[in-house]
Design a protein around this motif. Sequence first.
Motif, PDB file in Angstrom:
ATOM      1  N   ALA A 136       0.832  -1.206   0.000  1.00 29.35           N
ATOM      2  CA  ALA A 136       0.000   0.000   0.000  1.00 29.35           C
ATOM      3  C   ALA A 136       0.866   1.256   0.000  1.00 29.35           C
ATOM      4  O   ALA A 136       0.549   2.247  -0.678  1.00 29.35           O
ATOM      5  N   VAL A 137       1.955   1.222   0.756  1.00 33.26           N
ATOM      6  CA  VAL A 137       2.888   2.347   0.797  1.00 33.26           C
ATOM      7  C   VAL A 137       3.446   2.627  -0.594  1.00 33.26           C
ATOM      8  O   VAL A 137       3.440   3.765  -1.078  1.00 33.26           O
ATOM      9  N   LEU A 138       3.955   1.602  -1.242  1.00 37.65           N
ATOM     10  CA  LEU A 138       4.569   1.770  -2.550  1.00 37.65           C
ATOM     11  C   LEU A 138       3.559   2.272  -3.578  1.00 37.65           C
ATOM     12  O   LEU A 138       3.864   3.153  -4.389  1.00 37.65           O
ATOM     13  N   ILE A 139       2.347   1.732  -3.539  1.00 37.51           N
ATOM     14  CA  ILE A 139       1.302   2.175  -4.472  1.00 37.51           C
ATOM     15  C   ILE A 139       1.009   3.656  -4.289  1.00 37.51           C
ATOM     16  O   ILE A 139       0.902   4.415  -5.267  1.00 37.51           O
ATOM     17  N   ALA A 140       0.888   4.096  -3.048  1.00 37.94           N
ATOM     18  CA  ALA A 140       0.580   5.497  -2.776  1.00 37.94           C
ATOM     19  C   ALA A 140       1.681   6.417  -3.285  1.00 37.94           C
ATOM     20  O   ALA A 140       1.410   7.462  -3.885  1.00 37.94           O
ATOM     21  N   LEU A 141       2.931   6.044  -3.065  1.00 35.95           N
ATOM     22  CA  LEU A 141       4.044   6.886  -3.485  1.00 35.95           C
ATOM     23  C   LEU A 141       4.193   6.917  -5.002  1.00 35.95           C
ATOM     24  O   LEU A 141       4.448   7.972  -5.590  1.00 35.95           O
ATOM     25  N   VAL A 142       4.044   5.770  -5.643  1.00 37.40           N
ATOM     26  CA  VAL A 142       4.133   5.716  -7.110  1.00 37.40           C
ATOM     27  C   VAL A 142       3.018   6.543  -7.736  1.00 37.40           C
ATOM     28  O   VAL A 142       3.230   7.280  -8.706  1.00 37.40           O
ATOM     29  N   ASN A 143       1.824   6.450  -7.166  1.00 34.11           N
ATOM     30  CA  ASN A 143       0.698   7.213  -7.700  1.00 34.11           C
ATOM     31  C   ASN A 143       0.912   8.714  -7.513  1.00 34.11           C
ATOM     32  O   ASN A 143       0.592   9.518  -8.401  1.00 34.11           O
ATOM     33  N   ALA A 144       1.467   9.111  -6.370  1.00 33.83           N
ATOM     34  CA  ALA A 144       1.721  10.533  -6.121  1.00 33.83           C
ATOM     35  C   ALA A 144       2.688  11.105  -7.146  1.00 33.83           C
ATOM     36  O   ALA A 144       2.587  12.280  -7.521  1.00 33.83           O
ATOM     37  N   CYS A 145       3.634  10.283  -7.604  1.00 37.01           N
ATOM     38  CA  CYS A 145       4.613  10.731  -8.600  1.00 37.01           C
ATOM     39  C   CYS A 145       4.124  10.558 -10.031  1.00 37.01           C
ATOM     40  O   CYS A 145       4.850  10.879 -10.977  1.00 37.01           O
ATOM     41  N   ASP A 146       2.918  10.042 -10.184  1.00 37.96           N
ATOM     42  CA  ASP A 146       2.355   9.832 -11.522  1.00 37.96           C
ATOM     43  C   ASP A 146       3.253   8.917 -12.352  1.00 37.96           C
ATOM     44  O   ASP A 146       3.523   9.170 -13.528  1.00 37.96           O
ATOM     45  N   LEU A 147       3.705   7.822 -11.724  1.00 38.27           N
ATOM     46  CA  LEU A 147       4.643   6.918 -12.384  1.00 38.27           C
ATOM     47  C   LEU A 147       4.026   5.587 -12.803  1.00 38.27           C
ATOM     48  O   LEU A 147       4.751   4.690 -13.248  1.00 38.27           O
TER      49      LEU A 147
END
Length: 217
Positions: free
Chosen positions: A157-168
């Motif tokens: 969940a952490v990784l998904i949130a961070l990747v989504n925030a960076c639009d990656l």
Amino acid sequence: MLSYAEEILLLALDDETGAIKPLPAQAMHYALAGALLIELAMAGRIDTDLQTLRVTDRAPTGDALLDDVLQRLTAPQPVPRKTSDWLGQLVTDMPDLQERVLARLVDKGVLRIEDRRILWVFAVRRYPLLEDREVREVRARLRAVIDSDDIPSPEEAVLIALVNACDLFDEVFTPAELRRLGPRIDTLSRLDLIGREVASAVDEISRSVAAAMLPHL
């Protein structure tokens, strides 16, 4: 094993050139700061809620970068501070954070440093992959959890949130897949508190930049 900050930065690097891909304003800075806070939370050093971020254990982790952040968090504060406040403070106080994470990836043998000159004058530094095993593993892990009905682990969940925030996520899925999986990505991105704060900060900065540019269009 790579940290969250290292995984995010790997996804943000162009596989061919080793350059950082274009991202929303300040996205990488906030994502890296958020990744370090999450690492500290999982190491039992801090705790967060909707109102405050608290240090629960001042003992060093043995990781130089995490301990740098932990030392900053333990400095006396006049009032308790929110996670969003600390994110902004870390981004301001640690302008070399991206370079420090890149250096760790070089030390681990994941990247190499390549210095070039554009037009024989302008020096640029790139970080090509030595091999793509690590970045392929990150992409495969994200695909597996998102393109399923499984409930992600806290780490996922952490990784998904961070990747989504960076639009990656366009580095993980095709445009057609993103149209299908977009609602699930948005839902899963809200499962982690610090990840939500990162996304909120990036969104606010992006809107501010867009508003500032409107008079010039």
